[in-house]
Design a protein around this motif. Structure first.
Motif, PDB file in Angstrom:
ATOM      1  N   LEU A   1      15.822   8.762 -20.365  1.00  0.00           N
ATOM      2  CA  LEU A   1      14.834   8.368 -19.451  1.00  0.00           C
ATOM      3  C   LEU A   1      13.506   7.697 -20.469  1.00  0.00           C
ATOM      4  O   LEU A   1      12.766   8.464 -20.810  1.00  0.00           O
ATOM      5  N   ASN A   2      13.583   6.454 -20.774  1.00  0.00           N
ATOM      6  CA  ASN A   2      12.291   5.734 -21.339  1.00  0.00           C
ATOM      7  C   ASN A   2      11.719   4.981 -20.275  1.00  0.00           C
ATOM      8  O   ASN A   2      12.099   4.010 -20.001  1.00  0.00           O
ATOM      9  N   ALA A   3      10.824   5.670 -19.307  1.00  0.00           N
ATOM     10  CA  ALA A   3      10.264   5.053 -18.285  1.00  0.00           C
ATOM     11  C   ALA A   3       9.018   4.007 -18.589  1.00  0.00           C
ATOM     12  O   ALA A   3       8.394   3.270 -17.617  1.00  0.00           O
ATOM     13  N   GLY A   4       8.849   3.897 -19.928  1.00  0.00           N
ATOM     14  CA  GLY A   4       7.612   2.974 -20.262  1.00  0.00           C
ATOM     15  C   GLY A   4       6.514   3.433 -19.452  1.00  0.00           C
ATOM     16  O   GLY A   4       6.171   4.816 -19.426  1.00  0.00           O
ATOM     17  N   ALA A   5       5.646   2.600 -18.958  1.00  0.00           N
ATOM     18  CA  ALA A   5       4.407   2.927 -18.531  1.00  0.00           C
ATOM     19  C   ALA A   5       4.537   3.702 -17.118  1.00  0.00           C
ATOM     20  O   ALA A   5       3.546   4.487 -17.083  1.00  0.00           O
ATOM     21  N   LEU A   6       5.565   3.469 -16.728  1.00  0.00           N
ATOM     22  CA  LEU A   6       5.965   4.254 -15.449  1.00  0.00           C
ATOM     23  C   LEU A   6       5.733   5.797 -15.498  1.00  0.00           C
ATOM     24  O   LEU A   6       5.427   6.480 -14.670  1.00  0.00           O
ATOM     25  N   THR A   7       6.140   6.183 -16.954  1.00  0.00           N
ATOM     26  CA  THR A   7       6.185   7.500 -17.132  1.00  0.00           C
ATOM     27  C   THR A   7       4.726   8.197 -16.640  1.00  0.00           C
ATOM     28  O   THR A   7       4.548   9.641 -16.478  1.00  0.00           O
ATOM     29  N   HIS A   8       3.563   7.249 -16.840  1.00  0.00           N
ATOM     30  CA  HIS A   8       2.226   8.079 -16.834  1.00  0.00           C
ATOM     31  C   HIS A   8       1.839   8.058 -15.117  1.00  0.00           C
ATOM     32  O   HIS A   8       0.644   8.486 -14.969  1.00  0.00           O
ATOM     33  N   TYR A   9       2.386   7.458 -14.375  1.00  0.00           N
ATOM     34  CA  TYR A   9       2.025   7.347 -12.941  1.00  0.00           C
ATOM     35  C   TYR A   9       3.083   7.227 -11.860  1.00  0.00           C
ATOM     36  O   TYR A   9       2.785   7.093 -10.634  1.00  0.00           O
ATOM     37  N   SER A  10       4.335   7.036 -12.177  1.00  0.00           N
ATOM     38  CA  SER A  10       5.315   6.982 -11.036  1.00  0.00           C
ATOM     39  C   SER A  10       5.730   7.987 -10.487  1.00  0.00           C
ATOM     40  O   SER A  10       6.362   8.690 -10.808  1.00  0.00           O
TER      41      SER A  10
END
Ligand code: DQA
Length: 149
Positions: free
Chosen positions: A78-87
């Protein structure tokens, strides 16, 4: 049974090759996934890749990985991009499923802006790979293959 690995790429990863090339390089997502797919095959695993810019699509892909069906998988990169940081929604989806997920990043997020140092997803993942460019995906795939074999 052939191991099924699902690779989920989140927002803006479809822009690889043109996006902030000083950080992410010139290789497109399609090229990275084609290389990874061949690599997985050489290791006896089967790869499926999804990319979406929408949080809900990523949540659905994680849920489907754990369900019985055509979209199920034994492990997820999983590379969630920016969602990594707040989703929190994506974190909850990962926590809800009984499928190992490896958080993966092209860049070394810990060497970048402060807001990238925090992942809300890492805690519910089996591990994290970051900073190796496209190689990060191979390392994450290797880890899953080893874990699941
Ligand atoms: C990224 C790192 C994230 O902070 C960023 O928002 C991305 C890409 C990476 O692969 O390095 O979109 O996940």
């Amino acid at each position: 049974m052939t191991l099924q690995i699902l690779v989920i790429n989140g927002p803006n990863l479809n822009m690889l090759g043109q996006r902030e090339t000083d950080i992410y390089g010139h290789v497109t997502l399609q090229e990275i996934m084609a290389d990874l797919s061949a690599y997985a095959t050489s290791k006896g695993a089967e790869l499926r890749c999804v990319q979406s810019n929408l949080e809900g699509d990523l949540v659905a892909a994680v849920q489907a990985a754990a369900a019985n069906g055509a979209e199920s998988a034994d492990g997820v990169v999983l590379n969630a991009g920016a969602l990594t940081h707040y989703s929190i929604a994506l974190r909850d989806a990962v926590a809800a499923v009984d499928v190992p997920v490896v958080e993966t990043h092209l860049s070394n997020v810990y060497a970048r802006e402060d807001f990238r140092h925090r992942s809300v997803i890492a805690e519910v993942c089996v591990g994290v790979v970051a900073g190796f460019g496209p190689l990060s995906y191979r390392l994450a795939t290797d880890a899953l293959i080893k874990l699941l074999s």
